[in-house]
Scaffold this motif. Structure first.
Motif, PDB file in Angstrom:
ATOM      1  N   TYR A 224       0.808  -1.230   0.068  1.00  0.00           N
ATOM      2  CA  TYR A 224      -0.111  -0.009  -0.063  1.00  0.00           C
ATOM      3  C   TYR A 224       0.897   1.314   0.021  1.00  0.00           C
ATOM      4  N   LEU A 225       1.940   1.287   0.619  1.00  0.00           N
ATOM      5  CA  LEU A 225       2.903   2.503   0.647  1.00  0.00           C
ATOM      6  C   LEU A 225       3.383   2.701  -0.936  1.00  0.00           C
ATOM      7  N   ALA A 226       3.574   1.824  -1.447  1.00  0.00           N
ATOM      8  CA  ALA A 226       4.188   2.084  -3.159  1.00  0.00           C
ATOM      9  C   ALA A 226       3.018   2.416  -3.942  1.00  0.00           C
ATOM     10  N   LEU A 227       1.830   1.827  -3.538  1.00  0.00           N
ATOM     11  CA  LEU A 227       0.504   2.127  -4.300  1.00  0.00           C
ATOM     12  C   LEU A 227      -0.060   3.733  -3.954  1.00  0.00           C
ATOM     13  N   LYS A 228       0.267   3.987  -2.905  1.00  0.00           N
ATOM     14  CA  LYS A 228       0.068   5.471  -2.412  1.00  0.00           C
ATOM     15  C   LYS A 228       1.032   6.513  -3.069  1.00  0.00           C
TER      16      LYS A 228
END
Length: 296
Positions: A224-228
């Motif tokens: 999710y951090l990379a997606l964000k």
């Protein structure tokens, strides 16, 4: 605060999902646990628990009361722990597992406070999506976003949040803001997914109306951090945990898409082996995490 002890008993029953498990955790007779919850229901003149269903479930009113009262109980528990900590320093090694993506947000600060208060304590953190075995993997305490179904576990709900659809202002500057879920198909969609997953679906609801249509995302990332980061740079619209994006939404760095349509709620649970119970070290750390998550 005549019924404070009854409130604390109800909170423990709700967290463990069982009168028996709560009695074991609180070291009280089962009859006393049942009586105190009944007294609280009589005082409030509402039914908090549906005893006719297995496993035990909260009523709608019970869930609302739990959401409000559990934060107060956690705050009192933390206050007691903080005072005891002035006279009692814990030592030893604590082994915990935490879910990916939420480690920095939910656990780094409690870990910092814990080791400052107990300099002889050591904390070993394993970030894992998988539910590990408490005995074979030597785990003291596990934090999960999916409620485990295994028996003989004590499960305590710490936090409830929901995911949100987001986009960057730079993306919306060149793409029309979707007004209805069906219009999402006209956009670049980014998804949280794995290699074996060809399609995903966003489960959206507004009142009694629901919308869910499987799609193949343009970009799928299982972090999710990379997606964000991809959403922030304007690649497309994506789904993020509300805990990760609330500050960005408040500042305008991100924009919520279809805010009237809600994605499912996600819970964070603390889990430990019921037969063994929690050590003082693990219980002290759980109090720190509970106090921190109560602020969200």
């Amino acid at each position: 605060m005549r019924h404070l002890d009854s409130i604390a008993v109800f909170v423990e029953v709700a967290r463990t999902g069982s009168f028996t498990a709560a009695a074991r955790t609180l070291q009280m007779p089962l009859s006393s646990v049942s009586r105190k919850v009944a007294e609280l229901e009589a005082e409030l003149q509402i039914r908090l628990l549906d005893r006719s269903r297995k496993p035990l479930r909260m009523t709608e009113a019970g869930q609302a009361y739990f959401d409000l009262s559990s934060k107060g109980i956690d705050a009192l528990t933390y206050a007691n722990q903080a005072m005891r900590g002035k006279q009692e320093t814990l030592s030893g090694t604590l082994r915990i597992t935490v879910p990916p993506n939420l480690t920095e947000l939910l656990f780094v600060k409690p870990i910092d406070r814990f080791v400052r208060r107990h300099p002889d304590a050591r904390v070993r953190v394993l970030v894992s999506e998988r539910m590990l075995d408490f005995v074979d993997d030597a785990i003291d305490l596990s934090f999960r976003v999916a409620r485990p179904a295994a028996p003989n576990l004590v499960i305590r709900k710490l936090l409830v949040h929901r995911h949100r659809l987001c986009a960057a202002p730079s993306y919306l500057a060149v793409h029309a803001l979707p007004r209805e879920p069906a219009e999402l198909s006209e956009h670049v969609r980014l998804g949280f997914g794995f290699q074996s997953q060809d399609s995903i679906a966003w489960q959206l609801t507004r009142g009694e109306t629901s919308y869910s249509e499987p799609f193949e995302p343009t970009v799928a990332i299982n972090d999710y951090l990379a997606l964000k980061a991809a959403i922030e740079q304007g690649t497309g619209i994506g789904e993020l945990p509300g805990l990760l994006c609330k500050d960005d939404l408040a500042s305008g760095r991100l924009v919520e898409i279809l805010p009237d349509w809600r994605l499912p709620e996600i819970s964070l649970y603390a889990v430990y082996a019921g037969k063994v119970g929690l050590s003082k070290l693990a219980r002290g750390f759980l109090d720190e995490v509970a106090a921190h998550t109560a602020s969200f």
